[in-house]
Design a protein around this motif. Sequence first.
Motif, short mmCIF file in Angstrom:
data_model
loop_
_atom_site.label_atom_id
_atom_site.label_comp_id
_atom_site.label_asym_id
_atom_site.label_seq_id
_atom_site.Cartn_x
_atom_site.Cartn_y
_atom_site.Cartn_z
N ALA A 75 154.87 20.11 19.29
CA ALA A 75 154.37 19.29 18.19
C ALA A 75 154.38 17.81 18.56
CB ALA A 75 155.18 19.53 16.92
N ALA A 76 155.44 17.36 19.23
CA ALA A 76 155.51 15.96 19.64
C ALA A 76 154.43 15.63 20.67
CB ALA A 76 156.89 15.64 20.19
N ALA A 77 154.13 16.59 21.54
CA ALA A 77 153.08 16.37 22.55
C ALA A 77 151.69 16.32 21.90
CB ALA A 77 153.12 17.47 23.60
N GLU A 78 151.50 17.08 20.84
CA GLU A 78 150.19 17.14 20.18
C GLU A 78 149.98 16.03 19.16
OE1 GLU A 78 149.03 20.96 18.58
OE2 GLU A 78 150.16 21.97 20.18
N ASN A 79 151.05 15.52 18.59
CA ASN A 79 150.93 14.52 17.51
C ASN A 79 151.44 13.17 18.01
OD1 ASN A 79 151.08 12.94 15.25
ND2 ASN A 79 152.14 14.45 13.99
N PRO A 80 150.54 12.24 18.30
CA PRO A 80 150.97 10.93 18.79
C PRO A 80 151.71 10.10 17.74
CG PRO A 80 148.61 10.93 18.39
CD PRO A 80 149.08 12.35 18.18
N HIS A 81 151.71 10.54 16.49
CA HIS A 81 152.37 9.82 15.41
C HIS A 81 153.75 10.38 15.11
CE1 HIS A 81 148.55 7.87 14.80
NE2 HIS A 81 147.99 9.05 14.74
N LEU A 82 154.21 11.29 15.97
CA LEU A 82 155.51 11.94 15.79
C LEU A 82 156.36 11.71 17.02
CD1 LEU A 82 157.38 13.95 14.25
CD2 LEU A 82 156.16 15.78 15.44
N ASP A 83 157.56 11.21 16.81
CA ASP A 83 158.53 11.01 17.88
C ASP A 83 159.74 11.87 17.54
OD1 ASP A 83 159.96 9.94 20.08
OD2 ASP A 83 160.81 8.38 18.79
N ILE A 84 160.11 12.77 18.43
CA ILE A 84 161.26 13.65 18.19
C ILE A 84 162.32 13.38 19.24
CG2 ILE A 84 162.08 16.03 18.02
CD1 ILE A 84 159.35 16.85 17.02
N LYS A 85 163.51 13.10 18.78
CA LYS A 85 164.67 12.91 19.65
C LYS A 85 165.64 14.05 19.37
CE LYS A 85 163.69 8.59 20.97
NZ LYS A 85 162.62 8.57 21.92
N LEU A 86 165.98 14.79 20.41
CA LEU A 86 166.93 15.89 20.29
C LEU A 86 168.20 15.48 21.04
CD1 LEU A 86 164.46 18.80 21.00
CD2 LEU A 86 165.22 17.94 18.78
N LEU A 87 169.29 15.36 20.31
CA LEU A 87 170.53 14.85 20.88
C LEU A 87 171.57 15.97 20.92
CD1 LEU A 87 170.60 11.54 18.82
CD2 LEU A 87 169.54 11.96 21.04
N PRO A 88 172.23 16.14 22.07
CA PRO A 88 173.17 17.25 22.21
C PRO A 88 174.35 17.19 21.26
CG PRO A 88 172.95 16.06 24.29
CD PRO A 88 172.10 15.36 23.28
N GLY A 89 174.90 15.99 21.05
CA GLY A 89 176.07 15.85 20.18
C GLY A 89 175.88 14.70 19.22
N ASN A 90 176.70 14.64 18.22
CA ASN A 90 176.65 13.61 17.19
C ASN A 90 176.81 12.24 17.82
OD1 ASN A 90 176.60 12.22 14.82
ND2 ASN A 90 178.51 13.03 14.04
N GLY A 91 175.81 11.40 17.65
CA GLY A 91 175.88 10.04 18.14
C GLY A 91 175.52 9.86 19.61
N ASP A 92 175.14 10.93 20.29
CA ASP A 92 174.75 10.84 21.70
C ASP A 92 173.26 10.49 21.74
OD1 ASP A 92 174.28 11.09 24.39
OD2 ASP A 92 174.77 13.20 24.51
N TYR A 93 172.94 9.23 21.90
CA TYR A 93 171.57 8.76 21.70
C TYR A 93 170.75 8.72 22.96
CZ TYR A 93 172.85 7.91 16.96
OH TYR A 93 173.25 8.10 15.68
N GLY A 94 170.80 9.77 23.75
CA GLY A 94 169.90 9.88 24.90
C GLY A 94 168.53 10.30 24.43
N ASN A 95 167.56 10.29 25.31
CA ASN A 95 166.21 10.72 24.95
C ASN A 95 166.07 12.21 25.09
OD1 ASN A 95 165.20 8.16 24.37
ND2 ASN A 95 164.88 7.73 26.53
N ASN A 96 165.04 12.75 24.43
CA ASN A 96 164.82 14.19 24.48
C ASN A 96 164.35 14.53 25.82
OD1 ASN A 96 162.53 12.64 23.72
ND2 ASN A 96 161.44 14.46 23.14
#
Length: 96
Positions: A75-96
Amino acid sequence: MNRVQLSAAGWDTPEKAHDDLAKALDFPAYYGKNLDALHDCLTELSDTQLVIEDCAAAGDKMEKWPGFLAVFFDAAAENPHLDIKLLPGNGDYGNN
């Protein structure tokens, strides 16, 4: 940009994940609560950043987690208006 932040720590079933996503992202009442419907709703969002924390916990608890990940990435690849960040743990702000 609308920023929506969720924790996946309590997602032990697909139903719980769908319920939380639908509520947080204000999906329509007819949302089908399946991966195809999730993909459709995510690709229709505009100017949204979805941050999902505690993804490792969901991966440990929910057998269908790989399907959710695939939908998020597609969905993120298809929708340029959507940014999805998936973080392994609470507060771990790496990129998806």
